[in-house]
Design an enzyme around this catalytic site. Structure first.
Site, PDB file in Angstrom:
ATOM      1  N   SER A  81       0.896  -1.156   0.081  1.00 16.75           N
ATOM      2  CA  SER A  81      -0.012   0.028   0.217  1.00 16.75           C
ATOM      3  C   SER A  81       1.148   1.452  -0.308  1.00 16.75           C
ATOM      4  CB  SER A  81      -1.361   0.021   1.145  1.00 16.75           C
ATOM      5  OG  SER A  81      -1.738  -0.586   1.082  1.00 16.75           O
ATOM      6  N   LYS A  84       0.315   3.765  -2.925  1.00 15.87           N
ATOM      7  CA  LYS A  84      -1.237   4.253  -2.475  1.00 15.87           C
ATOM      8  C   LYS A  84      -0.043   6.515  -2.416  1.00 15.87           C
ATOM      9  CE  LYS A  84      -4.658   1.473  -0.318  1.00 15.87           C
ATOM     10  NZ  LYS A  84      -4.024   0.382  -0.655  1.00 15.87           N
ATOM     11  N   SER A 136      -6.057   2.805   4.667  1.00 15.16           N
ATOM     12  CA  SER A 136      -5.911   2.322   3.020  1.00 15.16           C
ATOM     13  C   SER A 136      -6.987   1.414   2.061  1.00 15.16           C
ATOM     14  CB  SER A 136      -4.980   1.617   4.429  1.00 15.16           C
ATOM     15  OG  SER A 136      -3.693   0.698   3.087  1.00 15.16           O
TER      16      SER A 136
END
Length: 371
Positions: A81, A84, A136
Site C-alpha cells: 500500500s 498509494k 488504506s
C-alpha cells in the site's frame, strides 16, 4: 523463495530505428553511484545508522534531497500500500476535491483493506483521498481511479508521473498496491515520491490527519490513520505504511524537527517496523548537516519526455559491497537474483538482430515469490 529484482547494468542499448545508429543507455543509478549498492551505504565520520531488519531502506533530508544512508536503495520489491502515495500524488491535481461521486460496485467490492464504500452513498473526492491515505482503502483507490476516467487511464497517468519524478524503479499495475506481477518500487523511489507529495498541501493534510468523519448511507462513522507514529513520534507528519503476504511490511514516513524534515522508507520488513523506523529517523536528525551525503533525491524532470539524469556519486561514503547500477525498465521483469552484470553494448542498426538474440540467450528464469 521470495523474489527481488537485482539492480544490474543495462543489458540492451537503445537503438534508433530511423537513423540506424545506437547509443549506450545511462548506467549510473539515479541519485548517485553509491546508491547502486545492495549493501549498507553510510557516511564516514559519524556513527553508522542503527541495524535494520528491512531488506531495503533509505534515510534522506527532504529539504536538501541529501540521502544520508541507504541499504539496497534501488532494489525492486513489491510496494504493497505504499504505492498509494503515487496514486494520491498523481490524482490530487486531476480531481476536484469538492466533486461528489457514487462509487461503482466494482470499487466497493475490492479485496483487502477497505474503508467500506457503498453504492448507496455519495462521497466527496476529498473523502476518498482521506480513506486512501488514512485507512488504506483499496475500495477508495479503485473509486478514485475510475473517477479519473478509467483504471487503464489512471495506470498510464501513475506510470507517467513516476517517470517524471525519475522514480524509475517503480512500475504501477494497481492503484491500491495489491500485488500484481510486474509491479515494483524501491526504497529510493518511495522516498522520492513522498518528498514530492509533501510539497502538495492537500497530500500533506490527508497523510497527517489522525481521525475523520466518513460518509455512510445513513450518517457518518469515524476512520483513523493507520500510521502508528502519528502522535507518538515527535514531529511525525505521516505518509504511508503497507503490508501483503508477498511484499511483507513496507513504510515511508516523514517527520519535522527544528525546521528540518527527514524521510525514511523501508521495504520487505518481516514483523513490526514502527520502533525501528523511529530509530532510523532519530539517526537521520542526529547526522543531518554533519556528514557528506551518500547520494541525492533527484528533482523531477522539467518535461515528461526528458531523459532521466543520474546523479553523481558522493565523496566520503562507505559502500558494502561494490556498487551495482540499476536496470532498464524494459528488462526489469526478466531479472532475478541469479542475473549477472552485463556490460553496456553499443551497436549499429545492422546488429540489432544479434543483440536481441544475445538478450534472449542469457535471460534467466523468473523466481517464484514466497507467500
Amino acid at each position: 523463495m521470495w523474489t527481488k529484482i537485482v539492480p544490474v547494468t543495462a543489458l540492451i542499448a537503445s537503438v534508433s530505428l530511423t537513423g540506424g545508429t545506437a547509443y549506450a543507455a545511462p548506467t549510473t543509478p539515479v541519485g548517485g553511484e553509491a546508491l547502486g549498492s545492495r549493501g549498507l551505504v553510510s557516511p564516514e565520520g559519524v556513527q553508522k545508522p542503527p541495524k535494520s531488519q528491512a531488506t531495503s531502506y533509505v534515510i534522506a533530508d527532504v529539504t536538501t534531497g541529501d540521502v544520508l544512508a541507504a541499504k539496497d536503495a534501488h532494489g525492486r520489491y513489491l510496494p504493497a500500500s505504499t504505492l498509494k502515495t503515487l496514486t494520491a500524488l498523481t490524482l490530487i491535481p486531476k480531481l476536484d476535491k469538492s466533486r461528489k461521486i457514487r462509487p461503482s460496485r466494482n470499487a466497493c467490492n475490492q479485496e483487502g483493506t477497505a474503508v467500506g464504500l457503498s453504492v448507496k452513498a455519495t462521497y466527496k473526492i476529498e473523502d476518498l483521498f482521506r480513506a486512501l491515505m488514512m485507512s488504506s482503502g483499496n475500495d477508495a483507490a479503485m473509486a478514485l481511479a475510475e473517477t479519473n476516467g478509467s483504471l487503464a487511464q489512471t495506470m498510464r497517468d501513475m506510470n507517467a508521473e513516476a517517470k517524471r519524478l525519475q522514480a524509475l524503479d517503480t512500475v504501477a499495475k494497481t492503484p491500491s498496491g495489491l500485488d500484481k506481477p510486474g509491479q515494483s518500487s524501491s526504497a529510493y523511489d518511495l522516498a522520492l515520491i513522498a518528498r514530492a507529495g509533501l510539497t502538495n498541501p492537500d497530500f500533506r493534510r490527508y497523510i497527517s490527519t489522525k481521525t475523520a468523519k466518513f460518509p455512510a448511507p445513513k450518517g457518518y462513522y469515524e476512520i483513523s490513520n493507520h500510521n502508528k507514529l502519528l502522535g507518538r513520534y515527535k514531529g511525525m507528519i505521516g505518509v504511508k505504511n503497507g503490508w501483503t503476504s508477498k511484499a511483507l511490511g513496507s513504510f515511508v514516513g516523514a517527520a519535522t524537527r527544528d525546521g528540518h524534515t527527514i524521510v525514511v522508507s523501508v521495504m520487505r520488513y518481516e514483523g513490526s517496523f514502527w520502533e525501528e523506523v523511529g530509530k532510523l529517523l532519530d539517526w537521520g536528525f542526529s547526522v543531518r548537516g554533519k556528514a557528506a551525503p551518500v547520494g541525492k533525491l533527484v528533482d523531477p524532470v522539467p518535461d515528461a519526455q526528458a531523459a532521466p539524469r543520474p546523479g553523481a556519486s558522493a565523496p566520503g561514503t562507505q559502500v558494502t559491497p561494490a556498487a551495482q547500477p540499476p536496470l532498464l525498465d524494459t528488462a526489469a521483469s526478466k531479472q532475478s537474483d541469479s542475473s549477472r552484470t552485463v556490460g553496456t553494448v553499443v551497436i549499429g542498426g545492422g546488429l540489432l538482430f544479434g543483440l536481441i538474440w544475445l538478450g534472449y540467450g542469457i535471460r534467466r528464469r523468473r523466481s517464484r515469490s514466497r507467500l
